[in-house]
Scaffold this active site. Structure first.
Site, PDB file in Angstrom:
ATOM      1  N   HIS A  19      16.983  42.916   2.870  1.00 63.01           N
ATOM      2  CA  HIS A  19      17.980  41.939   2.397  1.00 63.01           C
ATOM      3  C   HIS A  19      18.862  42.649   1.373  1.00 63.01           C
ATOM      4  CE1 HIS A  19      19.787  38.194   1.457  1.00 63.01           C
ATOM      5  NE2 HIS A  19      18.792  37.549   0.878  1.00 63.01           N
ATOM      6  N   HIS A  75      22.219  42.558  12.060  1.00 66.07           N
ATOM      7  CA  HIS A  75      22.191  41.331  11.279  1.00 66.07           C
ATOM      8  C   HIS A  75      21.594  40.220  12.130  1.00 66.07           C
ATOM      9  CE1 HIS A  75      23.478  38.073   8.645  1.00 66.07           C
ATOM     10  NE2 HIS A  75      23.613  39.002   7.725  1.00 66.07           N
ATOM     11  N   ASP A 114      26.292  45.844   3.766  1.00 68.51           N
ATOM     12  CA  ASP A 114      25.668  46.866   2.934  1.00 68.51           C
ATOM     13  C   ASP A 114      26.009  48.287   3.343  1.00 68.51           C
ATOM     14  OD1 ASP A 114      24.265  45.187   1.184  1.00 68.51           O
ATOM     15  OD2 ASP A 114      22.853  44.724   2.783  1.00 68.51           O
TER      16      ASP A 114
HETATM   17  N1  CMC Z   1      18.568  50.190  13.376  1.00 71.46           N
HETATM   18  C1  CMC Z   1      17.987  50.380  14.578  1.00 71.46           C
HETATM   19  N2  CMC Z   1      17.574  49.384  15.364  1.00 71.46           N
HETATM   20  C2  CMC Z   1      17.746  48.138  14.922  1.00 71.46           C
HETATM   21  C3  CMC Z   1      18.355  47.856  13.691  1.00 71.46           C
HETATM   22  C4  CMC Z   1      18.764  48.944  12.897  1.00 71.46           C
HETATM   23  N3  CMC Z   1      19.336  48.739  11.725  1.00 71.46           N
HETATM   24  N4  CMC Z   1      18.391  46.528  13.495  1.00 71.46           N
HETATM   25  C5  CMC Z   1      17.843  45.980  14.589  1.00 71.46           C
HETATM   26  N5  CMC Z   1      17.446  46.957  15.456  1.00 71.46           N
HETATM   27  C6  CMC Z   1      16.857  46.779  16.778  1.00 71.46           C
HETATM   28  C7  CMC Z   1      15.394  46.408  16.677  1.00 71.46           C
HETATM   29  O1  CMC Z   1      14.563  47.548  16.713  1.00 71.46           O
HETATM   30  C8  CMC Z   1      15.240  45.523  17.890  1.00 71.46           C
HETATM   31  O2  CMC Z   1      15.172  46.367  19.030  1.00 71.46           O
HETATM   32  P1  CMC Z   1      14.165  45.986  20.242  1.00 71.46           P
HETATM   33  O3  CMC Z   1      14.715  44.714  20.811  1.00 71.46           O
HETATM   34  O4  CMC Z   1      14.227  47.141  21.160  1.00 71.46           O
HETATM   35  O5  CMC Z   1      12.811  45.789  19.625  1.00 71.46           O
HETATM   36  C9  CMC Z   1      16.561  44.790  17.992  1.00 71.46           C
HETATM   37  O6  CMC Z   1      17.519  45.664  17.379  1.00 71.46           O
HETATM   38  C10 CMC Z   1      16.576  43.440  17.267  1.00 71.46           C
HETATM   39  O7  CMC Z   1      16.141  43.669  15.944  1.00 71.46           O
HETATM   40  P2  CMC Z   1      15.344  42.613  15.069  1.00 71.46           P
HETATM   41  O8  CMC Z   1      14.540  43.320  14.049  1.00 71.46           O
HETATM   42  O9  CMC Z   1      14.625  41.662  15.994  1.00 71.46           O
HETATM   43  O10 CMC Z   1      16.551  41.805  14.405  1.00 71.46           O
HETATM   44  P3  CMC Z   1      16.427  40.858  13.163  1.00 71.46           P
HETATM   45  O11 CMC Z   1      17.450  39.826  13.327  1.00 71.46           O
HETATM   46  O12 CMC Z   1      15.022  40.406  12.953  1.00 71.46           O
HETATM   47  O13 CMC Z   1      16.754  41.822  11.924  1.00 71.46           O
HETATM   48  C11 CMC Z   1      17.859  42.949  10.172  1.00 71.46           C
HETATM   49  C12 CMC Z   1      17.928  41.809  11.207  1.00 71.46           C
HETATM   50  C13 CMC Z   1      19.087  42.871   9.268  1.00 71.46           C
HETATM   51  C14 CMC Z   1      16.606  42.754   9.301  1.00 71.46           C
HETATM   52  C15 CMC Z   1      17.791  44.289  10.932  1.00 71.46           C
HETATM   53  O14 CMC Z   1      18.952  44.449  11.722  1.00 71.46           O
HETATM   54  C16 CMC Z   1      17.615  45.464   9.991  1.00 71.46           C
HETATM   55  O15 CMC Z   1      16.482  45.795   9.625  1.00 71.46           O
HETATM   56  N6  CMC Z   1      18.728  46.149   9.581  1.00 71.46           N
HETATM   57  C17 CMC Z   1      18.652  47.224   8.653  1.00 71.46           C
HETATM   58  C18 CMC Z   1      18.521  46.690   7.232  1.00 71.46           C
HETATM   59  C19 CMC Z   1      19.832  46.079   6.761  1.00 71.46           C
HETATM   60  O16 CMC Z   1      20.905  46.669   6.910  1.00 71.46           O
HETATM   61  N7  CMC Z   1      19.720  44.915   6.116  1.00 71.46           N
HETATM   62  C20 CMC Z   1      20.893  44.224   5.517  1.00 71.46           C
HETATM   63  C21 CMC Z   1      21.214  42.943   6.210  1.00 71.46           C
HETATM   64  S1  CMC Z   1      22.831  42.337   5.743  1.00 71.46           S
HETATM   65  C22 CMC Z   1      22.712  41.894   4.111  1.00 71.46           C
HETATM   66  C23 CMC Z   1      22.003  40.632   3.874  1.00 71.46           C
HETATM   67  O17 CMC Z   1      22.427  39.599   4.432  1.00 71.46           O
HETATM   68  O18 CMC Z   1      21.057  40.654   3.105  1.00 71.46           O
END
Ligand code: CMC
Length: 425
Positions: A263, A302, A358
């Site tokens: 986050h 996201h 970010d």
């Molecule tokens: N790099 C590589 N792969 C990713 C990433 C990433 N940053 N984000 C998602 N994926 C992949 C993930 O491995 C999954 O692949 P598969 O379907 O093959 O298993 C797919 O995309 C869906 O990911 P998810 O984890 O189910 O998606 P989510 O909605 O639960 O997670 C997130 C959202 C923001 C936590 C995630 O994208 C992430 O960890 N990003 C990196 C950290 C980040 O930049 N966070 C800031 C968010 S914006 C600021 C805020 O609002 O706080």
């Protein structure tokens, strides 16, 4: 024609028709047909926890609006304090309302000397400023016991003003403590962002004069981070607030949720990632590693945006404006290369992973001289107004205490065995 769904319980043949209202179906209608059958929805992926009129996001189209105003317009024409007012009270302020609001915020920026001298200075020298901020916000609850009177409108307003005004003071104090610099008192003649920069950077000069471009950049970043509907920290605020805890402890909980690298800690993680990549030549190898499951591309992806985060576009533009003053952050080239490679790679395209807010904000903060540990703190300062807007909205709707159900998967009933009779598994 009313849009609806019909759910049939195949065990009994009974059906219920549930209207689709504002893109959602009510769980109450479901519960009438199926009492005791819960929605299993880990991480609330498919649950709208509340009705809200504060922030609108269309994640597929990359749209973000506060109270109906596009984020792009607010970022180019408004100020953070005006946006805070808008989020809290639903309308842009008149001149008289705004001057009153600014006056109040400006005159509540001081923190009790005990918060700084006894509380903040009691931390270990290398305490993370986010940990200090979370604890100090919670500690404010003990300084303002009248905050428990959450349904008294005037008192509630006072706590809101105090929180928005004091969080930057605590944030800067945490930084000054961690670098061994004396605390800088707020300067009531400065604007909100100028005052924050003064409390951060002032040394021996009689008055700190922030570079106007940098003060504006901080203000715009504050606008962009002020709210983002039901994110993890705002949901935490609403959950804690639903128990009728006071707004200080609720904000402290929200700030704790913001601390995590998924986050508010992501911008810190982005800069660490870019530094570890080291050079543009290493980008393809790094992307290969991410695709193979060795960590994530920080600042990408996201839960809601399946398109370019509209805030990231604005932040990218601000980065160039800031670098004109500070000099270019050498990590920018690696970031641009990463974005280029990722946006043309099937892995990221098929998963709709785009830069989020970010991805570039950390580069700006670093170029402006903020240590990495201050990045989530810089997120918490403006998000305080968003948390409070949701808190106010939740109280006005007289919602029930948040109390989800669970799907129990543990052991059935069994009898207690005295310790000497237990065998290793
Ligand atoms: N790099 C590589 N792969 C990713 C990433 C990433 N940053 N984000 C998602 N994926 C992949 C993930 O491995 C999954 O692949 P598969 O379907 O093959 O298993 C797919 O995309 C869906 O990911 P998810 O984890 O189910 O998606 P989510 O909605 O639960 O997670 C997130 C959202 C923001 C936590 C995630 O994208 C992430 O960890 N990003 C990196 C950290 C980040 O930049 N966070 C800031 C968010 S914006 C600021 C805020 O609002 O706080």
């Amino acid at each position: 024609m009313t849009e609806s769904i019909t759910v049939t319980d195949n065990r009994t043949g009974e059906s219920v028709e549930i209207p689709i209202m504002n893109g959602a179906v009510s769980s109450t209608a479901w519960a009438k047909l199926l009492p005791g059958i819960w929605f299993h929805d880990p991480a609330f992926m498919n649950t709208a926890e509340c009705e809200s009129s504060i922030t609108y996001i269309d994640g597929d189209a990359g749209i973000l609006r506060y109270r109906g105003y596009p984020i792009e317009e607010l970022a180019s024409k408004s100020t953070y304090l005006e946006v805070a007012y808008l989020l809290l009270y639903g309308e842009l302020p008149t001149e008289a309302q705004f001057s009153q609001f600014k006056h109040e915020i400006t005159h509540h920026t001081f923190i009790h000397e005990n918060v700084r001298k006894r509380f903040l200075e009691g931390f270990h020298y290398d305490a993370h400023p986010m940990g200090m901020l979370v604890s100090a916000i919670a500690a404010l609850s003990t300084f303002y016991p009248d905050a428990k009177d959450i349904f008294d409108e005037d008192r509630g307003h006072e706590q809101i003003i105090r929180l928005i005004a004091k969080v930057p003071t605590i944030a800067a104090a945490a930084h000054r403590f961690s670098v061994g610099m004396p605390f800088v008192y707020p300067d009531n003649d400065l604007s909100f962002p100028e005052n924050f920069l003064s409390m951060m950077w002032k040394t021996a000069e009689p008055r700190f004069a922030a570079n106007p471009k940098l003060a504006r950049a901080i203000d715009v970043l504050f606008i962009l981070h002020a709210d983002h509907e039901q994110n993890c920290s705002t949901t935490t605020m609403r959950v804690i607030g639903s128990s009728h805890a006071d707004p200080y402890v609720a904000c402290a909980g929200a700030a704790a949720a913001l601390y995590g690298p998924r986050h508010g800690g992501a911008n810190e993680a982005v800069v660490r990632m870019l530094s570890s990549i080291g050079s543009m030549d290493n980008v393809p190898e790094f992307i290969r590693g991410v695709k193979a499951g060795n960590g994530r591309l920080q600042g990408f992806g996201h839960r809601v945006y399946k398109n370019y985060d509209p805030r990231a576009k604005i932040v990218r533009q601000i980065a160039y404006e800031v670098f004109e003053v500070t000099g270019k952050n050498p990590l920018l080239d690696i970031a641009l290369k990463l974005e280029e490679v990722a946006l043309s790679d099937e892995y990221f395209i098929s998963r709709k992973l785009y830069p989020n807010v970010d991805f570039y904000s950390g580069l700006i903060y670093q170029a402006m001289g903020f240590p990495l540990t201050m990045f989530p703190v810089l997120f918490a300062i403006p998000r305080t107004s968003g948390w409070l807007a949701h808190w106010l909205e939740m109280l006005s709707m007289n919602t029930k205490i948040a109390r989800p159900r669970q799907v129990y998967t543990g052991s059935p009933e069994r009898s207690y065995l005295p310790i000497e009779q237990r065998k290793p598994e």
